[in-house]
Design a protein around this motif. Structure first.
Motif, PDB file in Angstrom:
ATOM      1  N   GLY A  12       3.940 -17.597  -6.122  1.00 21.13           N
ATOM      2  CA  GLY A  12       4.521 -18.275  -4.964  1.00 21.13           C
ATOM      3  C   GLY A  12       4.856 -17.296  -3.843  1.00 21.13           C
ATOM      4  O   GLY A  12       4.399 -17.480  -2.710  1.00 21.13           O
ATOM      5  N   PRO A  13       5.637 -16.247  -4.120  1.00 22.33           N
ATOM      6  CA  PRO A  13       5.925 -15.277  -3.071  1.00 22.33           C
ATOM      7  C   PRO A  13       4.677 -14.594  -2.510  1.00 22.33           C
ATOM      8  O   PRO A  13       4.631 -14.267  -1.319  1.00 22.33           O
ATOM      9  N   ARG A  14       3.663 -14.409  -3.333  1.00 21.99           N
ATOM     10  CA  ARG A  14       2.417 -13.810  -2.812  1.00 21.99           C
ATOM     11  C   ARG A  14       1.717 -14.770  -1.852  1.00 21.99           C
ATOM     12  O   ARG A  14       1.181 -14.358  -0.826  1.00 21.99           O
ATOM     13  N   PHE A  15       1.729 -16.061  -2.170  1.00 24.85           N
ATOM     14  CA  PHE A  15       1.170 -17.052  -1.250  1.00 24.85           C
ATOM     15  C   PHE A  15       1.969 -17.065   0.051  1.00 24.85           C
ATOM     16  O   PHE A  15       1.397 -17.071   1.145  1.00 24.85           O
ATOM     17  N   VAL A  16       3.285 -17.068  -0.073  1.00 25.34           N
ATOM     18  CA  VAL A  16       4.153 -17.035   1.109  1.00 25.34           C
ATOM     19  C   VAL A  16       3.837 -15.797   1.951  1.00 25.34           C
ATOM     20  O   VAL A  16       3.736 -15.877   3.177  1.00 25.34           O
ATOM     21  N   ALA A  17       3.646 -14.666   1.303  1.00 23.15           N
ATOM     22  CA  ALA A  17       3.317 -13.434   2.025  1.00 23.15           C
ATOM     23  C   ALA A  17       1.970 -13.536   2.714  1.00 23.15           C
ATOM     24  O   ALA A  17       1.788 -13.006   3.822  1.00 23.15           O
ATOM     25  N   ALA A  18       1.018 -14.230   2.096  1.00 24.44           N
ATOM     26  CA  ALA A  18      -0.304 -14.394   2.720  1.00 24.44           C
ATOM     27  C   ALA A  18      -0.201 -15.234   3.989  1.00 24.44           C
ATOM     28  O   ALA A  18      -0.779 -14.886   5.028  1.00 24.44           O
ATOM     29  N   VAL A  19       0.538 -16.332   3.923  1.00 26.21           N
ATOM     30  CA  VAL A  19       0.718 -17.162   5.117  1.00 26.21           C
ATOM     31  C   VAL A  19       1.481 -16.379   6.182  1.00 26.21           C
ATOM     32  O   VAL A  19       1.119 -16.401   7.366  1.00 26.21           O
ATOM     33  N   THR A  20       2.506 -15.665   5.751  1.00 26.19           N
ATOM     34  CA  THR A  20       3.291 -14.847   6.682  1.00 26.19           C
ATOM     35  C   THR A  20       2.414 -13.799   7.347  1.00 26.19           C
ATOM     36  O   THR A  20       2.559 -13.528   8.551  1.00 26.19           O
ATOM     37  N   THR A  21       1.500 -13.206   6.601  1.00 27.41           N
ATOM     38  CA  THR A  21       0.569 -12.226   7.160  1.00 27.41           C
ATOM     39  C   THR A  21      -0.217 -12.833   8.308  1.00 27.41           C
ATOM     40  O   THR A  21      -0.341 -12.228   9.384  1.00 27.41           O
ATOM     41  N   ALA A 115       4.412  -5.003   5.493  1.00 24.31           N
ATOM     42  CA  ALA A 115       5.077  -5.387   4.244  1.00 24.31           C
ATOM     43  C   ALA A 115       4.501  -6.683   3.690  1.00 24.31           C
ATOM     44  O   ALA A 115       4.244  -6.793   2.484  1.00 24.31           O
ATOM     45  N   ALA A 116       4.278  -7.671   4.551  1.00 27.63           N
ATOM     46  CA  ALA A 116       3.726  -8.950   4.088  1.00 27.63           C
ATOM     47  C   ALA A 116       2.320  -8.763   3.522  1.00 27.63           C
ATOM     48  O   ALA A 116       1.976  -9.333   2.481  1.00 27.63           O
ATOM     49  N   PHE A 117       1.511  -7.954   4.200  1.00 26.98           N
ATOM     50  CA  PHE A 117       0.146  -7.721   3.728  1.00 26.98           C
ATOM     51  C   PHE A 117       0.137  -7.026   2.369  1.00 26.98           C
ATOM     52  O   PHE A 117      -0.641  -7.394   1.482  1.00 26.98           O
ATOM     53  N   LEU A 118       0.985  -6.022   2.194  1.00 29.42           N
ATOM     54  CA  LEU A 118       1.037  -5.325   0.900  1.00 29.42           C
ATOM     55  C   LEU A 118       1.386  -6.288  -0.231  1.00 29.42           C
ATOM     56  O   LEU A 118       0.821  -6.206  -1.323  1.00 29.42           O
ATOM     57  N   ASN A 119       2.292  -7.205   0.039  1.00 31.04           N
ATOM     58  CA  ASN A 119       2.671  -8.172  -0.986  1.00 31.04           C
ATOM     59  C   ASN A 119       1.531  -9.156  -1.241  1.00 31.04           C
ATOM     60  O   ASN A 119       1.174  -9.425  -2.393  1.00 31.04           O
ATOM     61  N   ALA A 120       0.938  -9.675  -0.175  1.00 30.38           N
ATOM     62  CA  ALA A 120      -0.130 -10.666  -0.329  1.00 30.38           C
ATOM     63  C   ALA A 120      -1.354 -10.075  -1.018  1.00 30.38           C
ATOM     64  O   ALA A 120      -1.925 -10.689  -1.918  1.00 30.38           O
ATOM     65  N   ALA A 121      -1.760  -8.892  -0.604  1.00 36.56           N
ATOM     66  CA  ALA A 121      -3.011  -8.315  -1.104  1.00 36.56           C
ATOM     67  C   ALA A 121      -2.862  -7.598  -2.442  1.00 36.56           C
ATOM     68  O   ALA A 121      -3.768  -7.634  -3.266  1.00 36.56           O
ATOM     69  N   PHE A 122      -1.729  -6.938  -2.637  1.00 39.22           N
ATOM     70  CA  PHE A 122      -1.592  -6.073  -3.817  1.00 39.22           C
ATOM     71  C   PHE A 122      -0.401  -6.411  -4.712  1.00 39.22           C
ATOM     72  O   PHE A 122      -0.184  -5.752  -5.723  1.00 39.22           O
ATOM     73  N   GLY A 123       0.393  -7.391  -4.323  1.00 37.00           N
ATOM     74  CA  GLY A 123       1.570  -7.730  -5.124  1.00 37.00           C
ATOM     75  C   GLY A 123       2.675  -6.703  -5.031  1.00 37.00           C
ATOM     76  O   GLY A 123       3.576  -6.688  -5.854  1.00 37.00           O
TER      77      GLY A 123
END
Length: 141
Positions: A12-21, A115-123
């Protein structure tokens, strides 16, 4: 008996980070202080609880039902802290953009984007890592 901390599906947080990116890329491309302010509001809701973010609601209602169970669950507290950090950066970026400080707004939005990209792409959740580090420092003092 100690209470267990609330847990959540880390996808869920990774999806949120992807949208945020994506939103942050648009903010950087347009220099929109109003869009940065809207993203700050999304972070504010996430800071109240990661499941309250509109992006998390989309994940929970549309994407999560189509996936198998998560392999693991994670504590909500670091994610909530990360949302607060995102709130600070995007709120400051919004203020800067709206006040005519394009360079400052761009730098702050770019930091949030990184920060958002690092979470979305690499967790890799930088805010979560900062939360753990601060907890260790607090325990030592």
């Amino acid at each position: 008996m100690t209470e267990r901390p609330p847990l959540l599906d880390p996808r869920g947080p990774r999806f949120v980070a992807a949208v945020t990116t994506v939103v942050l890329v648009v903010i950087l491309a347009t220099g929109s202080g109003w869009l940065a302010l809207a993203q700050a509001a999304v972070f504010a809701l996430g800071a109240l609880g990661p499941r309250r973010s509109p992006y998390a609601l989309v994940y929970a209602k549309v994407i999560r039902p189509r996936l198998g169970p998560p392999g693991e669950l994670e504590d909500v507290a670091p994610v909530r802290f990360a949302q607060r950090v995102g709130l600070v950066f995007t709120l400051a970026a919004a203020v800067a953009y709206l006040a005519g400080g394009w360079v400052v707004g761009t730098v702050l939005a770019a930091c949030a984007l990184g920060a958002a990209f690092l979470n979305a792409a690499f967790g890799l959740c930088l805010g979560c890592e900062a939360y753990v580090l601060l907890g260790r420092l607090k325990a030592k003092s």
